[in-house]
Design an enzyme around this catalytic site. Structure first.
Site, PDB file in Angstrom:
ATOM      1  CB  SER A 156      -0.916   0.018   1.216  1.00  0.00           C
ATOM      2  OG  SER A 156      -0.147  -0.034   2.393  1.00  0.00           O
ATOM      3  CG  ASP A 393      -2.019   5.404   8.290  1.00  0.00           C
ATOM      4  OD1 ASP A 393      -0.843   5.057   8.571  1.00  0.00           O
ATOM      5  OD2 ASP A 393      -2.488   5.318   7.138  1.00  0.00           O
ATOM      6  CG  HIS A 396      -0.542   4.255   4.502  1.00  0.00           C
ATOM      7  ND1 HIS A 396      -1.011   3.404   5.467  1.00  0.00           N
ATOM      8  CD2 HIS A 396      -0.314   3.505   3.416  1.00  0.00           C
ATOM      9  CE1 HIS A 396      -1.069   2.183   4.975  1.00  0.00           C
ATOM     10  NE2 HIS A 396      -0.644   2.215   3.732  1.00  0.00           N
TER      11      HIS A 396
END
Ligand SMILES: *[C@@H]1O[C@H](CO)[C@@H](O)[C@H](O)[C@H]1NC(C)=O
Ligand SMILES: *[C@@H]1O[C@H](CO)[C@@H](O)[C@H](O)[C@H]1NC(C)=O
Ligand SMILES: *[C@@H]1O[C@H](CO)[C@@H](O)[C@H](O)[C@H]1NC(C)=O
Ligand SMILES: *[C@@H]1O[C@H](CO)[C@@H](O)[C@H](O)[C@H]1NC(C)=O
Length: 423
Positions: A156, A393, A396
């Site tokens: 990702s 998060d 990312h």
């Protein structure tokens, strides 16, 4: 929308409970194995943890002799400039796109849209110590890669990276999506005026894996993932990366036998993720070397996360609003070990090989301020009593954000090679 997909896979935006594996970081302890948790974990692993992780690097890569693009300051990069050792310097010009001018930003990374209040993190530029690295010029880049095909292979974070590139390039020409797989994890786009093709290939382990088994992720350490090797001969440029998926609970197969595992609660000999990661990079490396097809392959080193005072599932957060200064902060052991393995394996190649390191680990480590944190979901605190429970998060990267600079070093590396040798 493609963006929704990855998100849903990873975690439903609605249920922000701590069981959703934002990150597959496995605690070092082997005790307290809990079946329910394990199942839960596997479930999510199967579905979508795929998204995370990635790139960066430290230390000194093989010297790239750089021919700089036209620098706005007229300062031409010196030869032997190490692009990956440098500092983040203030950049009042800010990002090259906005949440309005780019509609390819995944919802989970659309930080401003999601209500992130501070914007200072948008006004920095990566400055290598010994030369200038201008922000790349999208039309010049597209022109140089006319009729070429660039593929990103990984998890990702590879997707995060390709979305950043698309956002920058699509300010010059509208991009067309020409393919996506069922899960919207692998995609192909084209920039028609330039006949430039861009792909992202979902292959979080690079080697063959089976995430459908109820007994855990099965990893085949002596076989590569056909998803990317089957397409390899199409590509002129490849940006490939591995990393954090290896931290998950995995069972190792070699020569059709189970040879060990990582974090499998004593069912097999625990050889650790360094064992599987080393094998994977070795496989990848042998394939690239033995293939008659010779694209330029950039190996993007591991991407550090910045969870503080906990991990993704234990209340870790990342609320900094400024880059680290040199010497500030400490990289996590897993990130250091993975980075060491990447360097060790890839340094063996030396010159003459078509593999280059895109050693973004160190520059990325300096940007604890660049992650969505709670702003992976829109307005995460509205109506929430216990703010600490909101899922963060810290792996990312926000778009726009620091990951945009990965493209500047990537393109410098690509074009530099382009000037010296035919692909
Ligand atoms: C875009 O970002 C700005 C902040 O720069 C924010 O005020 C706005 O709501 C966002 N709009 C959209 C559509 O994302
Ligand atoms: C070019 O940039 C380097 C690093 O910033 C600096 O040391 C050097 O003096 C600059 N050269 C010129 C001609 O501006
Ligand atoms: C477009 O690029 C592909 C390679 O990516 C090439 O095979 C094809 O011939 C190109 N088409 C034209 C019209 O140049
Ligand atoms: C980050 O969060 C911690 C814990 O809630 C708090 O103590 C700290 O002041 C916060 N820092 C910033 C810059 O908001």
């Amino acid at each position: 929308m493609e963006q929704q997909l990855s998100l849903i896979l990873l975690h439903s935006p609605r249920s922000v409970n701590n069981e959703e594996p934002l990150l597959a970081r496995v605690p070092p302890t082997k005790h307290h194995y809990n079946r329910t948790f394990f199942k839960f974990f596997l479930y999510f692993v199967l579905i979508g943890l795929s998204y995370y992780f990635i790139i960066s690097s430290f230390f000194v890569p093989p010297p790239l002799s750089l021919i700089s693009l036209d620098s706005p300051s007229g300062n031409v990069s010196s030869k032997n400039c190490d692009l990956f050792v440098g500092d983040w310097v203030p950049d009042p010009t800010g990002p090259r796109y906005t949440n309005l001018s780019c509609n390819h930003i995944q919802d989970f990374q659309n930080c401003l849209f999601n209500g992130r209040p501070d914007e200072n993190y948008l006004f920095w530029r990566w400055k290598p110590r010994n030369c200038d690295l201008p922000k790349f010029e999208p039309s010049q880049f597209l022109d140089s890669l006319r009729n070429k095909w660039l593929a990103f292979i990984g998890d990702s974070i590879a997707r995060n990276h390709v979305q950043s590139l698309i956002c920058i390039l699509s300010q010059v020409e509208k991009v067309e999506e020409i393919y996506h797989d069922k899960e919207h994890r692998s995609k192909i786009w084209r920039f028609p005026a330039y006949n430039f093709t861009l792909s992202v290939v979902w292959a979080p382990f690079l080697i063959k894996s089976d995430t459908s088994s109820s007994s855990g992720i099965q990893l085949y350490l002596d076989q590569l993932d056909h998803k990317w090797t089957d397409q390899y001969s199409n590509f002129d440029y490849v940006v490939i990366s591995g990393g954090k998926w290896f931290l998950k609970s995995t069972i190792f197969h070699e020569n059709d036998k189970i040879t060990g595992c990582h974090y499998c609660q004593g069912r097999y000999t625990d050889l650790g993720y360094t064992y599987s990661y080393r094998k994977a990079i070795n496989q990848f490396h042998n394939f690239i070397q033995n293939s008659p097809h010779k694209p330029l392959v950039l190996f993007r080193t591991t991407t550090p996360d910045h969870f503080e005072n906990g991990e993704w599932n234990t209340g870790g957060y990342c609320n900094r609003t400024m880059p680290f200064k040199q010497g500030e902060g400490k990289m996590k052991t897993e990130d250091e070990l993975m980075h060491d393995i990447e360097l060790e394996m890839l340094r063996k190649h030396g010159s003459g090989s078509n593999i280059r390191l895109l050693d973004t680990t160190a520059m990325s480590f300096l940007r604890p301020d660049g992650h969505p944190g709670p702003y992976r979901n829109p307005h995460p605190f509205v109506g929430v009593k216990d703010k600490k429970k909101v899922q963060r998060d810290c792996l990312h990267w926000c778009l726009p954000g620091p990951i945009d600079s990965w493209n500047d070093v990537m393109i410098e590396t690509i074009l530099n090679r382009n000037g010296k040798a035919e692909i």
